[in-house]
Scaffold this motif. Structure first.
Motif, PDB file in Angstrom:
ATOM      1  N   GLU A   1     -27.435  43.811 -20.516  1.00 13.10           N
ATOM      2  CA  GLU A   1     -28.058  44.493 -21.965  1.00 13.10           C
ATOM      3  C   GLU A   1     -28.492  45.962 -21.585  1.00 13.10           C
ATOM      4  O   GLU A   1     -28.372  47.018 -22.550  1.00 13.10           O
ATOM      5  N   LEU A   2     -29.055  46.176 -20.359  1.00 12.56           N
ATOM      6  CA  LEU A   2     -29.326  47.562 -20.055  1.00 12.56           C
ATOM      7  C   LEU A   2     -28.267  48.563 -20.060  1.00 12.56           C
ATOM      8  O   LEU A   2     -28.455  49.616 -20.543  1.00 12.56           O
ATOM      9  N   ILE A   3     -27.179  47.937 -19.323  1.00 13.85           N
ATOM     10  CA  ILE A   3     -26.002  48.833 -19.191  1.00 13.85           C
ATOM     11  C   ILE A   3     -25.434  49.161 -20.373  1.00 13.85           C
ATOM     12  O   ILE A   3     -25.090  50.155 -20.852  1.00 13.85           O
ATOM     13  N   VAL A   4     -25.388  48.147 -21.377  1.00 13.36           N
ATOM     14  CA  VAL A   4     -24.598  48.285 -22.768  1.00 13.36           C
ATOM     15  C   VAL A   4     -25.566  49.335 -23.184  1.00 13.36           C
ATOM     16  O   VAL A   4     -25.029  50.305 -23.968  1.00 13.36           O
ATOM     17  N   GLU A   5     -26.950  49.348 -23.380  1.00  7.23           N
ATOM     18  CA  GLU A   5     -27.792  50.121 -24.176  1.00  7.23           C
ATOM     19  C   GLU A   5     -27.966  51.488 -23.750  1.00  7.23           C
ATOM     20  O   GLU A   5     -28.076  52.549 -24.626  1.00  7.23           O
ATOM     21  N   ALA A   6     -28.050  51.713 -22.442  1.00  2.98           N
ATOM     22  CA  ALA A   6     -28.563  52.884 -21.652  1.00  2.98           C
ATOM     23  C   ALA A   6     -27.651  53.775 -21.168  1.00  2.98           C
ATOM     24  O   ALA A   6     -27.708  55.019 -20.843  1.00  2.98           O
ATOM     25  N   THR A   7     -26.577  53.122 -20.494  1.00  4.14           N
ATOM     26  CA  THR A   7     -25.655  53.912 -19.786  1.00  4.14           C
ATOM     27  C   THR A   7     -24.681  54.807 -20.887  1.00  4.14           C
ATOM     28  O   THR A   7     -24.508  54.450 -21.867  1.00  4.14           O
ATOM     29  N   HIS A   8     -23.934  55.773 -20.362  1.00  3.68           N
ATOM     30  CA  HIS A   8     -23.081  56.301 -20.961  1.00  3.68           C
ATOM     31  C   HIS A   8     -21.898  56.824 -20.254  1.00  3.68           C
ATOM     32  O   HIS A   8     -21.977  57.299 -19.071  1.00  3.68           O
ATOM     33  N   THR A   9     -20.625  56.540 -20.839  1.00  9.02           N
ATOM     34  CA  THR A   9     -19.375  56.832 -20.088  1.00  9.02           C
ATOM     35  C   THR A   9     -18.459  57.525 -20.856  1.00  9.02           C
ATOM     36  O   THR A   9     -17.815  58.187 -20.394  1.00  9.02           O
ATOM     37  N   CYS A  10     -18.647  57.736 -22.259  1.00  7.01           N
ATOM     38  CA  CYS A  10     -17.721  58.462 -23.277  1.00  7.01           C
ATOM     39  C   CYS A  10     -17.521  59.757 -22.710  1.00  7.01           C
ATOM     40  O   CYS A  10     -18.639  60.541 -22.445  1.00  7.01           O
ATOM     41  N   TYR A  11     -16.314  60.452 -22.497  1.00 10.61           N
ATOM     42  CA  TYR A  11     -16.026  61.687 -22.007  1.00 10.61           C
ATOM     43  C   TYR A  11     -16.585  62.822 -22.999  1.00 10.61           C
ATOM     44  O   TYR A  11     -16.795  63.844 -22.813  1.00 10.61           O
ATOM     45  N   LEU A  12     -16.668  62.415 -24.424  1.00  8.44           N
ATOM     46  CA  LEU A  12     -17.039  63.448 -25.338  1.00  8.44           C
ATOM     47  C   LEU A  12     -18.457  63.409 -25.576  1.00  8.44           C
ATOM     48  O   LEU A  12     -19.014  64.303 -26.246  1.00  8.44           O
ATOM     49  N   GLY A  13     -18.989  62.730 -24.776  1.00  7.12           N
ATOM     50  CA  GLY A  13     -20.645  62.528 -24.981  1.00  7.12           C
ATOM     51  C   GLY A  13     -21.323  62.188 -26.221  1.00  7.12           C
ATOM     52  O   GLY A  13     -22.083  62.450 -26.657  1.00  7.12           O
ATOM     53  N   ASP A  14     -20.385  61.422 -26.885  1.00  7.72           N
ATOM     54  CA  ASP A  14     -20.628  60.749 -28.258  1.00  7.72           C
ATOM     55  C   ASP A  14     -21.506  59.315 -28.193  1.00  7.72           C
ATOM     56  O   ASP A  14     -21.196  58.460 -27.697  1.00  7.72           O
ATOM     57  N   ARG A  15     -22.846  59.493 -28.822  1.00  6.28           N
ATOM     58  CA  ARG A  15     -23.472  58.397 -28.746  1.00  6.28           C
ATOM     59  C   ARG A  15     -24.088  58.156 -30.277  1.00  6.28           C
ATOM     60  O   ARG A  15     -25.051  57.497 -30.532  1.00  6.28           O
TER      61      ARG A  15
ATOM     62  N   GLU B   1     -24.997  62.080 -20.519  1.00 10.50           N
ATOM     63  CA  GLU B   1     -25.407  61.149 -19.525  1.00 10.50           C
ATOM     64  C   GLU B   1     -26.490  61.404 -18.526  1.00 10.50           C
ATOM     65  O   GLU B   1     -27.132  60.546 -17.843  1.00 10.50           O
ATOM     66  N   LEU B   2     -26.664  62.617 -18.204  1.00 15.09           N
ATOM     67  CA  LEU B   2     -27.956  63.116 -17.500  1.00 15.09           C
ATOM     68  C   LEU B   2     -29.165  62.759 -17.847  1.00 15.09           C
ATOM     69  O   LEU B   2     -30.076  62.201 -17.216  1.00 15.09           O
ATOM     70  N   GLY B   3     -29.291  62.663 -19.229  1.00 18.44           N
ATOM     71  CA  GLY B   3     -30.354  62.367 -19.868  1.00 18.44           C
ATOM     72  C   GLY B   3     -30.790  60.711 -19.970  1.00 18.44           C
ATOM     73  O   GLY B   3     -31.858  60.429 -20.059  1.00 18.44           O
ATOM     74  N   GLN B   4     -29.879  60.120 -19.785  1.00 17.13           N
ATOM     75  CA  GLN B   4     -30.008  58.472 -19.384  1.00 17.13           C
ATOM     76  C   GLN B   4     -30.243  58.341 -17.987  1.00 17.13           C
ATOM     77  O   GLN B   4     -30.853  57.155 -17.948  1.00 17.13           O
ATOM     78  N   ARG B   5     -30.337  59.344 -17.088  1.00 20.79           N
ATOM     79  CA  ARG B   5     -30.475  58.650 -15.920  1.00 20.79           C
ATOM     80  C   ARG B   5     -31.809  58.280 -15.567  1.00 20.79           C
ATOM     81  O   ARG B   5     -32.297  57.213 -14.952  1.00 20.79           O
ATOM     82  N   GLU B   6     -32.952  59.178 -15.817  1.00 23.44           N
ATOM     83  CA  GLU B   6     -34.162  58.514 -15.704  1.00 23.44           C
ATOM     84  C   GLU B   6     -34.713  57.661 -16.559  1.00 23.44           C
ATOM     85  O   GLU B   6     -35.380  56.772 -16.214  1.00 23.44           O
ATOM     86  N   ILE B   7     -34.133  57.227 -17.870  1.00 17.63           N
ATOM     87  CA  ILE B   7     -34.401  55.990 -18.454  1.00 17.63           C
ATOM     88  C   ILE B   7     -33.925  54.697 -17.598  1.00 17.63           C
ATOM     89  O   ILE B   7     -34.611  53.876 -17.809  1.00 17.63           O
ATOM     90  N   LEU B   8     -32.790  54.941 -17.218  1.00 17.99           N
ATOM     91  CA  LEU B   8     -32.212  53.714 -16.308  1.00 17.99           C
ATOM     92  C   LEU B   8     -33.251  53.555 -15.159  1.00 17.99           C
ATOM     93  O   LEU B   8     -33.323  52.286 -14.858  1.00 17.99           O
TER      94      LEU B   8
END
Length: 239
Positions: free
Chosen positions: A193-207, A48-55
């Motif tokens: 669409e941005l939230i769907v594509e770029a955010t991360h919620t999964c506790y296991l870090g699975d993308r 999720e930390l890696g998604q922060r700057e993308i967002l």
């Protein structure tokens, strides 16, 4: 959130997840100057930390009305939080319920520490408002997500720092479907669409797998809540 009067400066707790991204969009829509803070506590879903700057880049690039409002980002490392806990959020163990009936993804003191560090930074940066995505309507039962806990922290931090912080939790009374609708209201389908594509919620870090609601394992409590909210959002007349 009230925005009348002098310039409003705000610090947003921003993890890179759905809720904090929605809160960041709301802050950009309603405040003049917005800074963000994130936390590295050796979470299993550190992706999720890696998604922060993308967002952050997308929110200013693709939404012209918000350009010029997004300021500094701050990343705070508090690895000791993982060292002191035995949580499935920070250790590679099975997600279950503990003896108190809470998911063992609960990290004791996490949100309390987040708010304390955020207030300390806000004090130095001259920021009055602190926005966070805690919610007690549609959540995993974490006690530090409750409105009473946040209000108590606001009182304690103001007393301890002799300050006048205002802690805003705009999602506190919203379920996940309403959070999706809020994003749509703020930024239309482009923000959804941005939230769907770029955010991360999964506790296991699975993308690895892209679902209609975003990336994740699809089975952990965070994925289940997000997927359920998405289905309800899409089924609602306004969707």
């Amino acid at each position: 959130m009230t925005t009348t009067g002098a310039t409003k400066k705000v610090l947003v707790l921003f993890s890179g997840g759905q809720d904090s991204t929605t809160c960041l969009a709301l802050a950009l829509d309603r405040y003049d100057e917005v800074e963000t803070i994130g936390f590295d506590y050796k979470q299993r879903h550190a992706v999720e930390l890696g998604q922060r700057e993308i967002l952050r880049q997308a929110l200013t690039r693709d939404f012209p009305a918000w350009r010029g409002r997004l300021g500094f980002d701050h990343l705070v490392r508090i690895e000791a939080l993982a060292e002191m806990s035995q949580s499935a959020m920070t250790h590679d163990i099975e997600i279950t319920l503990n003896e108190q009936g809470l998911p063992n993804t609960f990290v004791p003191g996490r949100n309390l520490l987040f708010l304390t560090f955020a207030a300390a930074l806000a004090y130095r940066r001259g920021l009055t408002y602190i926005v966070a995505g805690m919610c007690e309507t549609d959540y995993s039962g974490y006690p530090d997500c409750r409105d009473d806990a946040i209000k108590a922290m606001q009182i304690a931090l103001n007393l301890g720092m002799e300050a006048r912080f205002v802690m805003e939790t705009p999602l506190m009374r919203l379920d996940k479907a309403a959070t999706w609708r809020l994003a749509e209201t703020l930024g239309g389908q482009k923000l959804v669409e941005l939230i769907v594509e770029a955010t991360h919620t999964c506790y296991l870090g699975d993308r690895r797998v892209r679902h209609d609601w975003g990336y994740g394992c699809g089975a952990c409590p965070a994925c289940e809540l997000r997927a359920k909210g998405w289905r309800e959002f899409k089924a609602s007349p306004s969707a």
